[in-house]
Design an enzyme around this catalytic site. Structure first.
Site, PDB file in Angstrom:
ATOM      1  CB  SER A   1      -0.908   0.010   1.230  1.00  0.00           C
ATOM      2  OG  SER A   1      -0.128   0.145   2.411  1.00  0.00           O
ATOM      3  CE  LYS A   2      -2.018   6.467  -3.014  1.00  0.00           C
ATOM      4  NZ  LYS A   2      -2.811   7.711  -3.113  1.00  0.00           N
ATOM      5  NE  ARG A   3       0.290  -0.139   5.983  1.00  0.00           N
ATOM      6  CZ  ARG A   3       0.977  -1.117   6.556  1.00  0.00           C
ATOM      7  NH1 ARG A   3       2.149  -0.858   7.100  1.00  0.00           N
ATOM      8  NH2 ARG A   3       0.519  -2.352   6.573  1.00  0.00           N
TER       9      ARG A   3
END
Length: 467
Positions: free
Chosen positions: A238-240
């Site tokens: 994910s973006k994290r």
């Protein structure tokens, strides 16, 4: 062997992410390996979330990666009549039926089933009511109540699903639009798709799709489900974990071939080989070497690969790719031949085009700014004599090249002044670049040219004299 036809079918509800790009790549490589056909399809029946901007983002990403398609893009919203035709077949053969259960009724019965310890699936209330079309009615698939559906997965092996565990899924919503599981079957069937290669988040959809194929009396395609990509903490990517959009990598200065090479190695292997040309990927690719376990996305490995591709590129091929970065940094434009020479000096050390563009500042700007710490340490009064001796010698030099420059520096600094070359080389580097780290000193002097070098050396001497 039947002609191989694969497809990539993203939903245009956002950018093309890394996982989707890998799915598209695997389908593209599989089709190219067998000399088959690769089809692009846009699954845009989710009219609330689908956008034109997302469609453009997906097409831009596919083009940037050079995953050219042979047919398409096809849009599901332009194929509604085709779905109606196949819905009629299912209705006529008794494999589908109309249902008028309201969302509130369905939710109440779902809660009732859960409270009683039953599976909260549709209870078949409308199965035998013989309803026809009407407002707010959906069309459901009549799922077999008994038996087992087998998915012979090309990657995971056979997977068994009990039909009694599946419910009568909706084929057409009350707004007249087909649902994913139905539309995808009709699309793959009518486009003659032979191999469906997709992420393993679709595994649970596949038995429902197999049953629809069987109800239509149609042959099944071969299915292969690729394990997902995880972040380094083993959670779903994910973006994290960093950038997940393909085009973000373009904006950060990655080369498409580096990203392709990295993505293909996320779950596929050919011996111990790490770096592949496109031709090699096409020649070697097969689903038999796709792993069954999830892959872990490693940004450092991608960065290493990108550095390799930058190093191996022809300098003049990188010049147009650098233009957007120069523009963003506000650098003045220079002739392509000059930039290509500068690029060559930075290729061994730049990991991204963005890094390379930043490192080229001293080649492109008219006036360099000194790093304060570097100027304080190296542009000191003790260097006045060396600069004072070098400038007139360089002024008289007819052939301003690396060989002659190195001779001149050695003669003045080592022979005449009795100093080590590095004692003067670093101050000269700061004078020419503003910083302490750069490509080889005589390389950069040769590229900057006599006029610029003398201008910057004189400016540095003035700086030192003013102290």
């Amino acid at each position: 062997m039947e002609p191989v036809i694969t497809r990539f079918a993203p939903s245009p509800t956002g950018y093309l992410h890394i996982g989707g790009a890998r799915t598209g790549l695997f389908n593209w490589l599989f089709a190219r390996h067998f000399g088959g056909k690769f089809i692009l399809r846009i699954e845009d029946t989710d009219q609330v979330r689908s956008t034109e901007a997302s469609i453009k983002a997906i097409l831009d990403a596919m083009e940037w990666l050079s995953l050219e398609w042979d047919e398409g893009p096809y849009y599901q919203t332009k194929r509604l009549e085709v779905y109606k035709e196949y819905l009629k077949k299912l209705l006529d053969t008794g494999h589908a039926y109309y249902c008028d259960c309201t969302p509130d009724e369905l939710e109440a019965r779902r809660k009732e089933a859960l409270a009683a310890g039953r599976k909260p699936k549709y209870d078949g209330r409308c199965r035998e009511r013989g309803l026809g079309p009407g407002p707010n009615r959906v069309i459901r698939f009549r799922c077999p109540a008994t038996g087992t559906t087998v998915l012979n997965d090309l990657i995971k092996g056979p997977i068994f699903f009990e039909n009694s565990e599946m419910d009568d899924l909706i084929l057409e919503r009350s707004d007249g639009l087909p649902t994913y599981n139905f539309a995808v079957v009709v699309d793959d069937l009518t486009m003659n798709i032979t191999h469906v290669i997709r992420g393993d988040d679709h595994v649970n959809n596949t038995p429902r799709q197999i049953l629809i194929y069987q109800a239509l009396g149609a042959p099944l395609p071969h299915f292969g489900h690729v394990p997902m990509i995880l972040g380094q903490d083993k959670a779903r990517l994910s973006k994290r974990h960093g950038a997940t959009s393909v085009m973000e990598y373009k904006e950060m200065g990655y080369l498409p071939d580096a990203l392709i090479n990295y993505l293909v190695r996320l779950g596929w292997a050919h011996g111990d080989q790490e770096i592949f040309s496109r031709e090699e990927l096409i020649a070697y690719f097969g689903l038999n070497n796709v792993g069954k376990s999830p892959s872990v996305f490693n940004p450092e490995k991608l960065l290493w690969l990108n550095a390799h591709y930058i190093k191996e590129s022809k300098p003049d091929a990188l010049v147009p790719l650098l233009d957007p970065f120069f523009e963003k940094l506000g650098y003045p434009r220079k002739p392509a031949e000059y930039v290509a020479k500068a690029v060559e000096t930075l290729q061994p050390r730049a990991r991204t085009l963005e890094e390379m563009a930043q490192g080229m500042k001293f080649y492109l700007v008219d006036e360099v700014e000194y790093d304060a710490a570097a100027a304080k340490k190296f542009l000191t009064p003790t260097m006045r004599e060396a600069f004072g001796r070098l400038i007139p010698v360089l002024e008289e030099m007819d052939v301003f090249n690396e060989e002659n420059l190195e001779k001149a520096f050695h003669q003045i600094v080592v022979t005449e002044m009795g100093l080590k070359l590095g004692k003067v080389a670093q101050p000269v580097r700061v004078a020419l670049t503003g910083v302490t780290v750069s490509p080889g000193l005589f390389e950069i002097i040769g590229i900057l040219g006599k006029e610029t070098v003398l201008k910057r050396l004189r400016k540095a001497l003035e700086y030192m004299n003013a102290q």
